[in-house]
Design a protein around this motif. Structure first.
Motif, PDB file in Angstrom:
ATOM      1  N   MET A 184      -1.635 -12.737  -0.110  1.00  0.00           N
ATOM      2  CA  MET A 184      -2.766 -12.109   0.533  1.00  0.00           C
ATOM      3  C   MET A 184      -2.326 -10.842   1.277  1.00  0.00           C
ATOM      4  O   MET A 184      -3.044  -9.855   1.267  1.00  0.00           O
ATOM      5  N   TYR A 185      -1.151 -10.895   1.901  1.00  0.00           N
ATOM      6  CA  TYR A 185      -0.659  -9.727   2.627  1.00  0.00           C
ATOM      7  C   TYR A 185      -0.602  -8.501   1.712  1.00  0.00           C
ATOM      8  O   TYR A 185      -1.061  -7.424   2.074  1.00  0.00           O
ATOM      9  N   ALA A 186      -0.035  -8.677   0.510  1.00  0.00           N
ATOM     10  CA  ALA A 186       0.118  -7.549  -0.408  1.00  0.00           C
ATOM     11  C   ALA A 186      -1.230  -6.991  -0.843  1.00  0.00           C
ATOM     12  O   ALA A 186      -1.386  -5.777  -0.994  1.00  0.00           O
ATOM     13  N   ILE A 187      -2.211  -7.857  -1.022  1.00  0.00           N
ATOM     14  CA  ILE A 187      -3.540  -7.401  -1.425  1.00  0.00           C
ATOM     15  C   ILE A 187      -4.162  -6.532  -0.339  1.00  0.00           C
ATOM     16  O   ILE A 187      -4.682  -5.447  -0.604  1.00  0.00           O
ATOM     17  N   VAL A 188      -4.091  -6.984   0.902  1.00  0.00           N
ATOM     18  CA  VAL A 188      -4.665  -6.217   2.021  1.00  0.00           C
ATOM     19  C   VAL A 188      -3.896  -4.919   2.219  1.00  0.00           C
ATOM     20  O   VAL A 188      -4.486  -3.854   2.432  1.00  0.00           O
ATOM     21  N   ARG A 189      -2.554  -4.980   2.138  1.00  0.00           N
ATOM     22  CA  ARG A 189      -1.734  -3.765   2.279  1.00  0.00           C
ATOM     23  C   ARG A 189      -2.130  -2.730   1.236  1.00  0.00           C
ATOM     24  O   ARG A 189      -2.327  -1.556   1.551  1.00  0.00           O
ATOM     25  N   ASP A 190      -2.266  -3.160  -0.018  1.00  0.00           N
ATOM     26  CA  ASP A 190      -2.639  -2.234  -1.087  1.00  0.00           C
ATOM     27  C   ASP A 190      -4.039  -1.679  -0.889  1.00  0.00           C
ATOM     28  O   ASP A 190      -4.300  -0.506  -1.176  1.00  0.00           O
ATOM     29  N   LEU A 191      -4.953  -2.501  -0.372  1.00  0.00           N
ATOM     30  CA  LEU A 191      -6.307  -2.037  -0.092  1.00  0.00           C
ATOM     31  C   LEU A 191      -6.302  -0.955   0.990  1.00  0.00           C
ATOM     32  O   LEU A 191      -6.990   0.063   0.869  1.00  0.00           O
ATOM     33  N   ILE A 192      -5.512  -1.151   2.019  1.00  0.00           N
ATOM     34  CA  ILE A 192      -5.406  -0.137   3.083  1.00  0.00           C
ATOM     35  C   ILE A 192      -4.801   1.143   2.525  1.00  0.00           C
ATOM     36  O   ILE A 192      -5.261   2.250   2.834  1.00  0.00           O
ATOM     37  N   SER A 231      12.050 -17.467  -3.580  1.00  0.00           N
ATOM     38  CA  SER A 231      13.068 -16.756  -4.359  1.00  0.00           C
ATOM     39  C   SER A 231      13.195 -15.314  -3.884  1.00  0.00           C
ATOM     40  O   SER A 231      12.281 -14.765  -3.267  1.00  0.00           O
ATOM     41  N   GLU A 232      14.345 -14.726  -4.205  1.00  0.00           N
ATOM     42  CA  GLU A 232      14.567 -13.302  -3.911  1.00  0.00           C
ATOM     43  C   GLU A 232      13.556 -12.440  -4.672  1.00  0.00           C
ATOM     44  O   GLU A 232      13.095 -11.432  -4.168  1.00  0.00           O
ATOM     45  N   GLU A 233      13.221 -12.861  -5.892  1.00  0.00           N
ATOM     46  CA  GLU A 233      12.264 -12.117  -6.714  1.00  0.00           C
ATOM     47  C   GLU A 233      10.888 -12.059  -6.042  1.00  0.00           C
ATOM     48  O   GLU A 233      10.241 -11.012  -6.022  1.00  0.00           O
ATOM     49  N   ALA A 234      10.459 -13.179  -5.470  1.00  0.00           N
ATOM     50  CA  ALA A 234       9.165 -13.214  -4.788  1.00  0.00           C
ATOM     51  C   ALA A 234       9.168 -12.287  -3.573  1.00  0.00           C
ATOM     52  O   ALA A 234       8.174 -11.598  -3.313  1.00  0.00           O
ATOM     53  N   VAL A 235      10.275 -12.250  -2.848  1.00  0.00           N
ATOM     54  CA  VAL A 235      10.382 -11.354  -1.683  1.00  0.00           C
ATOM     55  C   VAL A 235      10.350  -9.906  -2.144  1.00  0.00           C
ATOM     56  O   VAL A 235       9.635  -9.078  -1.567  1.00  0.00           O
ATOM     57  N   ALA A 236      11.099  -9.589  -3.202  1.00  0.00           N
ATOM     58  CA  ALA A 236      11.109  -8.215  -3.727  1.00  0.00           C
ATOM     59  C   ALA A 236       9.713  -7.806  -4.171  1.00  0.00           C
ATOM     60  O   ALA A 236       9.279  -6.677  -3.922  1.00  0.00           O
ATOM     61  N   ASN A 237       8.993  -8.715  -4.820  1.00  0.00           N
ATOM     62  CA  ASN A 237       7.628  -8.408  -5.258  1.00  0.00           C
ATOM     63  C   ASN A 237       6.689  -8.174  -4.083  1.00  0.00           C
ATOM     64  O   ASN A 237       5.775  -7.354  -4.164  1.00  0.00           O
ATOM     65  N   LEU A 238       6.909  -8.882  -2.986  1.00  0.00           N
ATOM     66  CA  LEU A 238       6.070  -8.709  -1.800  1.00  0.00           C
ATOM     67  C   LEU A 238       6.173  -7.285  -1.260  1.00  0.00           C
ATOM     68  O   LEU A 238       5.179  -6.679  -0.882  1.00  0.00           O
ATOM     69  N   TYR A 239       7.386  -6.749  -1.254  1.00  0.00           N
ATOM     70  CA  TYR A 239       7.609  -5.424  -0.676  1.00  0.00           C
ATOM     71  C   TYR A 239       7.503  -4.289  -1.692  1.00  0.00           C
ATOM     72  O   TYR A 239       7.488  -3.125  -1.315  1.00  0.00           O
ATOM     73  N   ASP A 240       7.419  -4.605  -2.984  1.00  0.00           N
ATOM     74  CA  ASP A 240       7.398  -3.594  -4.040  1.00  0.00           C
ATOM     75  C   ASP A 240       6.011  -2.976  -4.170  1.00  0.00           C
ATOM     76  O   ASP A 240       5.089  -3.599  -4.667  1.00  0.00           O
ATOM     77  N   ARG A 241       5.892  -1.743  -3.733  1.00  0.00           N
ATOM     78  CA  ARG A 241       4.590  -1.070  -3.787  1.00  0.00           C
ATOM     79  C   ARG A 241       4.325  -0.432  -5.139  1.00  0.00           C
ATOM     80  O   ARG A 241       3.228   0.037  -5.385  1.00  0.00           O
ATOM     81  N   SER A 242       5.309  -0.405  -6.019  1.00  0.00           N
ATOM     82  CA  SER A 242       5.060   0.186  -7.330  1.00  0.00           C
ATOM     83  C   SER A 242       4.186  -0.718  -8.182  1.00  0.00           C
ATOM     84  O   SER A 242       3.559  -0.276  -9.138  1.00  0.00           O
ATOM     85  N   LYS A 243       4.123  -1.995  -7.823  1.00  0.00           N
ATOM     86  CA  LYS A 243       3.257  -2.965  -8.523  1.00  0.00           C
ATOM     87  C   LYS A 243       2.135  -3.345  -7.577  1.00  0.00           C
ATOM     88  O   LYS A 243       2.242  -4.305  -6.832  1.00  0.00           O
ATOM     89  N   ARG A 244       1.098  -2.577  -7.559  1.00  0.00           N
ATOM     90  CA  ARG A 244      -0.010  -2.866  -6.652  1.00  0.00           C
ATOM     91  C   ARG A 244      -0.651  -4.197  -6.998  1.00  0.00           C
ATOM     92  O   ARG A 244      -0.840  -4.518  -8.150  1.00  0.00           O
ATOM     93  N   ALA A 245      -0.973  -4.961  -5.974  1.00  0.00           N
ATOM     94  CA  ALA A 245      -1.625  -6.251  -6.175  1.00  0.00           C
ATOM     95  C   ALA A 245      -2.963  -6.052  -6.871  1.00  0.00           C
ATOM     96  O   ALA A 245      -3.669  -5.078  -6.613  1.00  0.00           O
ATOM     97  N   LYS A 246      -3.282  -6.935  -7.747  1.00  0.00           N
ATOM     98  CA  LYS A 246      -4.560  -6.864  -8.467  1.00  0.00           C
ATOM     99  C   LYS A 246      -5.594  -7.700  -7.724  1.00  0.00           C
ATOM    100  O   LYS A 246      -5.368  -8.863  -7.445  1.00  0.00           O
ATOM    101  N   LEU A 247      -6.728  -7.075  -7.409  1.00  0.00           N
ATOM    102  CA  LEU A 247      -7.793  -7.800  -6.705  1.00  0.00           C
ATOM    103  C   LEU A 247      -8.551  -8.684  -7.642  1.00  0.00           C
ATOM    104  O   LEU A 247      -8.726  -8.455  -8.769  1.00  0.00           O
TER     105      LEU A 247
END
Length: 97
Positions: free
Chosen positions: A1-9, A81-97
């Motif tokens: 959810m954090y990534a979705i809101v961050r990308d929306l902002i 996992s490390e992958e999940a953490v990297a995905n959380l901070y990776d802004r090149s892959k914007r979360a899909k609403l």
């Protein structure tokens, strides 16, 4: 959810270029609220940045997290996992609403 809101902002700031008509700098802090049974609720910051007017709709992004809060929290135990953490901070892959 954090990534979705961050990308929306991010999209709101980028989609409102006239924000730079009224400000030279915009600071954004993002994180999650942790509701605890005892001891009160807790805000865990996950990002803190400032955007400075530079002629683009996004603005020049300056990461202030380390300066303000120190090292980012170790989220591997929470996210699995490390992958999940990297995905959380990776802004090149914007979360899909």
């Amino acid at each position: 959810m954090y990534a979705i809101v961050r990308d929306l902002i991010d999209e709101c700031v980028e989609g409102t270029p006239d924000v730079w008509d009224f400000a030279n700098e915009v600071s954004i802090i993002g994180g999650i609220m942790i509701n605890r049974y005892k001891g009160g609720d807790f805000f865990q910051p996950l990002s803190f940045e400032t955007r400075v007017k530079d002629g683009s709709s996004r603005g020049k992004v300056i990461d202030l997290y380390d300066e303000a809060f120190g090292n980012k929290p170790d989220l591997v135990g929470v996210l699995g996992s490390e992958e999940a953490v990297a995905n959380l901070y990776d802004r090149s892959k914007r979360a899909k609403l």
